[in-house]
Design a protein around this motif. Structure first.
Motif, PDB file in Angstrom:
ATOM      1  N   LEU A  52       1.039  -1.573  -0.037  1.00 28.52           N
ATOM      2  CA  LEU A  52      -0.460  -0.251   0.060  1.00 28.52           C
ATOM      3  C   LEU A  52       0.730   1.376   0.246  1.00 28.52           C
ATOM      4  O   LEU A  52       0.507   2.417  -0.455  1.00 28.52           O
ATOM      5  CB  LEU A  52      -0.782  -0.011   0.965  1.00 28.52           C
ATOM      6  CG  LEU A  52      -2.292  -0.954   1.053  1.00 28.52           C
ATOM      7  CD1 LEU A  52      -2.958  -1.390   2.625  1.00 28.52           C
ATOM      8  CD2 LEU A  52      -3.327  -0.744  -0.233  1.00 28.52           C
ATOM      9  N   SER A  53       1.875   1.246   0.884  1.00 30.77           N
ATOM     10  CA  SER A  53       3.282   2.395   0.521  1.00 30.77           C
ATOM     11  C   SER A  53       3.490   2.277  -0.353  1.00 30.77           C
ATOM     12  O   SER A  53       3.751   3.867  -0.958  1.00 30.77           O
ATOM     13  CB  SER A  53       3.724   2.122   1.593  1.00 30.77           C
ATOM     14  OG  SER A  53       3.320   1.864   2.896  1.00 30.77           O
ATOM     15  N   ALA A  54       4.450   1.323  -1.030  1.00 27.00           N
ATOM     16  CA  ALA A  54       4.549   1.560  -2.492  1.00 27.00           C
ATOM     17  C   ALA A  54       2.992   2.097  -3.423  1.00 27.00           C
ATOM     18  O   ALA A  54       4.091   3.056  -3.955  1.00 27.00           O
ATOM     19  CB  ALA A  54       4.920   0.357  -2.858  1.00 27.00           C
ATOM     20  N   ALA A  60      -4.090   4.090   3.934  1.00 21.99           N
ATOM     21  CA  ALA A  60      -5.111   2.817   3.770  1.00 21.99           C
ATOM     22  C   ALA A  60      -3.780   2.465   4.470  1.00 21.99           C
ATOM     23  O   ALA A  60      -3.591   0.926   5.902  1.00 21.99           O
ATOM     24  CB  ALA A  60      -4.955   1.910   2.816  1.00 21.99           C
ATOM     25  N   ALA A  61      -2.031   2.636   4.067  1.00 17.96           N
ATOM     26  CA  ALA A  61      -1.203   1.556   5.001  1.00 17.96           C
ATOM     27  C   ALA A  61      -1.607   1.465   6.321  1.00 17.96           C
ATOM     28  O   ALA A  61      -0.744   1.902   7.224  1.00 17.96           O
ATOM     29  CB  ALA A  61      -0.035   2.052   4.408  1.00 17.96           C
ATOM     30  N   LEU A  99      10.006   1.419  11.803  1.00 19.93           N
ATOM     31  CA  LEU A  99       9.111   0.116  10.802  1.00 19.93           C
ATOM     32  C   LEU A  99       8.551   2.126   9.961  1.00 19.93           C
ATOM     33  O   LEU A  99       8.612   1.556   8.870  1.00 19.93           O
ATOM     34  CB  LEU A  99       8.656  -0.738  11.184  1.00 19.93           C
ATOM     35  CG  LEU A  99       6.614  -1.091  10.021  1.00 19.93           C
ATOM     36  CD1 LEU A  99       7.940  -1.829   8.624  1.00 19.93           C
ATOM     37  CD2 LEU A  99       5.907  -1.772  10.850  1.00 19.93           C
ATOM     38  N   ASP A 100       7.889   2.446  10.535  1.00 18.83           N
ATOM     39  CA  ASP A 100       7.058   3.524  10.312  1.00 18.83           C
ATOM     40  C   ASP A 100       8.561   4.329   9.155  1.00 18.83           C
ATOM     41  O   ASP A 100       8.301   4.861   7.814  1.00 18.83           O
ATOM     42  CB  ASP A 100       6.776   4.519  11.410  1.00 18.83           C
ATOM     43  CG  ASP A 100       5.962   5.458  11.020  1.00 18.83           C
ATOM     44  OD1 ASP A 100       4.954   5.192   9.831  1.00 18.83           O
ATOM     45  OD2 ASP A 100       5.823   6.700  10.784  1.00 18.83           O
ATOM     46  N   ARG A 101       9.341   4.107   9.922  1.00 16.93           N
ATOM     47  CA  ARG A 101      10.642   5.311   8.999  1.00 16.93           C
ATOM     48  C   ARG A 101      10.687   4.525   7.497  1.00 16.93           C
ATOM     49  O   ARG A 101      10.975   5.443   6.297  1.00 16.93           O
ATOM     50  CB  ARG A 101      12.103   5.803   9.307  1.00 16.93           C
ATOM     51  CG  ARG A 101      11.653   6.361  10.457  1.00 16.93           C
ATOM     52  CD  ARG A 101      12.792   6.997  11.600  1.00 16.93           C
ATOM     53  NE  ARG A 101      13.810   5.846  12.109  1.00 16.93           N
ATOM     54  CZ  ARG A 101      13.772   5.850  13.455  1.00 16.93           C
ATOM     55  NH1 ARG A 101      12.644   6.817  14.644  1.00 16.93           N
ATOM     56  NH2 ARG A 101      13.646   4.486  14.376  1.00 16.93           N
ATOM     57  N   VAL A 106      10.162   3.661   1.479  1.00 23.43           N
ATOM     58  CA  VAL A 106       9.008   2.721   0.523  1.00 23.43           C
ATOM     59  C   VAL A 106       8.401   3.867  -0.392  1.00 23.43           C
ATOM     60  O   VAL A 106       8.427   3.946  -1.440  1.00 23.43           O
ATOM     61  CB  VAL A 106       8.164   1.395   0.787  1.00 23.43           C
ATOM     62  CG1 VAL A 106       7.457   0.474   0.194  1.00 23.43           C
ATOM     63  CG2 VAL A 106       8.952   0.422   2.210  1.00 23.43           C
ATOM     64  N   ALA A 107       7.859   4.501   0.007  1.00 17.01           N
ATOM     65  CA  ALA A 107       6.317   5.748  -0.434  1.00 17.01           C
ATOM     66  C   ALA A 107       7.615   6.259  -0.594  1.00 17.01           C
ATOM     67  O   ALA A 107       6.747   6.954  -1.886  1.00 17.01           O
ATOM     68  CB  ALA A 107       6.201   6.472   0.722  1.00 17.01           C
ATOM     69  N   ALA A 108       8.969   6.482  -0.785  1.00 20.34           N
ATOM     70  CA  ALA A 108       9.612   8.057  -1.454  1.00 20.34           C
ATOM     71  C   ALA A 108       9.659   7.335  -2.291  1.00 20.34           C
ATOM     72  O   ALA A 108       9.664   8.085  -3.542  1.00 20.34           O
ATOM     73  CB  ALA A 108      10.885   8.449  -0.961  1.00 20.34           C
TER      74      ALA A 108
END
Ligand code: ADP
Ligand code: ASP
Ligand code: MG
Length: 478
Positions: A52-54, A60-61, A99-101, A106-108
């Motif tokens: 979801l992040s990617a 949602a993530a 994990l959040d970092r 992943v999102a970036a």
């Protein structure tokens, strides 16, 4: 000493972890080292969050991540008391912050690279091993936590890393104390440069075998949610029986053919040192389980039926020529270069049939094959494999299996045999009926020397419907 590995369902909640603590306490005289999987379905949940992040679906993530965090904090709080509870809560929060970092990274990058996938998935076992250690201490066990990444050294093949045994063995021997119960996560490791890696899905079993072999353990116990290795996946057929024992080679064949109860790589480190592996049920610890060791209980007997789904059957027809050795080796090279593994290959003068994981059929790979042959892809295929040393050398086994499948809806499309197995490719929708029919054929009256019979099975199997179908082709290569 012994190694005790507990899978996801065995540590799925605080209650389950308390059950595990009591099992470990019962074995304390044998100096256990403990390997644990992520709690319940955590690895699947982490993968979903990472995808979801990617995909840029941060909201949602975030929601899923918050739920996963709450789940771990709640179960942890139930297990620990006083100062230990405060410390555990702080450690769990610190891991989720980390994990959040990683998820921001992943999102970036808008993609889940294999390196980032390993980084994200590792949190499941990092969390569970900390929580289980605290649960053990609360239960009066002198437990000490070991971060698996400080002991399991691997190559850099992210998502499918291979252990570097010399380095790993030395670290394990130094870091696993016989005086205390060491608790570590399975599945994860790190490269020599300190990058987090994973050994492949289901890899905690493999970690247990790596630890067992490094420490020359007397036994490697794999505790799971079934009574042992069964005559078939109980999610596919009802009334499967428990095998009392199997040889290393048969267990490996069952695992490779789809019996998820054991990761296929687990056998190798154990077999080298002849360390028995015992599969046991953490919800039914009184059951003896299945012993995997050197001895073969019955040469020529079918011991189990393994199932695999998500497959495709490729029919490769060379243009204008019959199948030649050169054609075979060109196809082989194409598979090697694309890194695509195949399960079985059958050949005739006209064509080559190969069973592959459907997910590995990328457009590029199909294009490459298309340059060498006419390619026909049959999707939604499944594989049913009958396993038993020299089972295929007993002609009556093959006759019984093919005749039974001829009467089953959908039948089989292709059959293949070698010493320790014979396999049938089927349409995926026929799998359940075919497995039930074959199970009835071979295990309606299980030999009590080989199996712990499932009492409910005979009546249930009588109800299995058997209708007609056909085997279109029957190839056999050794
Ligand atoms: P764990 O989380 O303990 O590692 P897994 O889910 O990986 O457990 O493996 C256990 C599951 O393997 C069982 O619940 C069962 O559905 C499946 N399975 C497939 N084939 C077999 C088999 N031949 N014998 C026992 N279990 C099997
Ligand atoms: N947690 C990992 C997985 O789900 C490893 C394991 O459970 O064996 O694949
Ligand atoms: Mg498993």
């Amino acid at each position: 000493m012994i190694v005790m590995k507990f899978g996801g369902s065995s540590v799925e909640s605080a209650k389950a972890i308390q059950r595990v603590a009591s099992i470990v306490r019962d074995h304390s005289a044998r100096k256990p080292a403990v390997v644990v999987s992520a709690m319940g379905k955590t690895t699947d949940r982490l993968l979903r969050i990472a995808r979801l992040s990617a995909a840029g679906k941060q909201q949602a993530a975030g929601l899923e991540l918050a739920r996963l965090r709450q789940f771990h904090l709640t179960e942890a709080a139930y297990l620990a008391r006083a100062a230990q509870a405060i410390r555990l809560d702080r450690d769990v929060c610190a891991l989720f912050d980390e994990l959040d970092r990683v998820l921001r990274e992943v999102a970036a990058s808008a993609s889940l690279t294999p390196r980032l996938s390993d980084a994200v998935l590792s949190f499941g076992e990092r969390l569970s091993s900390l929580i289980v250690t605290a649960g053990f201490r609360q239960a009066g066990i002198d437990a000490v936590h070991l971060d698996a990444r400080d002991a399991i050294v691997t190559d850099g093949r992210h998502t499918q890393a291979a252990p570097l045994f010399v380095e790993t063995n030395a670290l394990l021997r130094r870091k696993v104390s016989g005086a205390q119960v060491t608790v570590m996560g399975g599945f994860i490791g790190a490269t020599e440069d300190g990058l987090t890696t994973t050994l492949g899905r289901g890899g905690s079993d493999y970690t247990a075998a790596i630890v067992g072999a490094a420490l020359s353990a007397d036994e490697i116990q794999i505790w799971t949610d079934v009574d042992g290795m069964l005559t078939c996946d109980p999610r596919v057929v009802s009334g499967a029986h428990t095998l009392r024992s199997v040889s290393f080679a048969e267990a490996e064949q069952m695992a490779k053919s789809g019996a998820k109860v054991l990761h296929p790589a687990t056998v190798l480190p154990a077999v080298k040192q002849r360390i028995p592996i015992v599969i046991r049920n953490s919800r039914n610890p009184n059951a003896a389980g299945t012993r995997i060791a050197n001895e073969n209980p019955r040469d020529g007997a079918v011991l189990s039926i393994a199932c695999r789904t998500g497959l495709a059957l490729l029919q490769l027809v060379p243009r204008n020529t019959p199948v030649t050795a050169d054609f075979g080796s060109e196809i082989w090279d194409a598979f090697q270069q694309a890194g695509v593994e195949f399960d079985l290959i059958a050949t005739s003068r006209k064509d080559l049939s190969v069973v592959v994981d459907a997910a590995s059929l990328t457009p590029e790979f199909l294009h490459r094959l298309g340059a060498l042959a006419e390619v026909e892809v049959e999707e939604n295929r499944a594989l049913l494999t009958l396993v038993g040393q020299n089972a295929s050398r007993n002609p009556s086994n093959l006759t019984r299996a093919t005749q039974r499948l001829c009467k089953t809806p959908g039948g089989a499309i292709l059959a293949w045999c070698s010493d320790s197995r014979f396999a049938f490719v089927l349409a995926a929708q026929s799998l359940y009926a075919a497995a039930e029919a074959l199970h009835h054929e071979f295990f309606a009256q299980p030999d009590p020397d080989l199996f712990v019979p499932n009492r409910a099975s005979v009546t249930v199997m009588e109800r299995a419907s058997v209708r007609s179908a056909s085997i279109v082709a029957l190839h056999s290569i050794q």
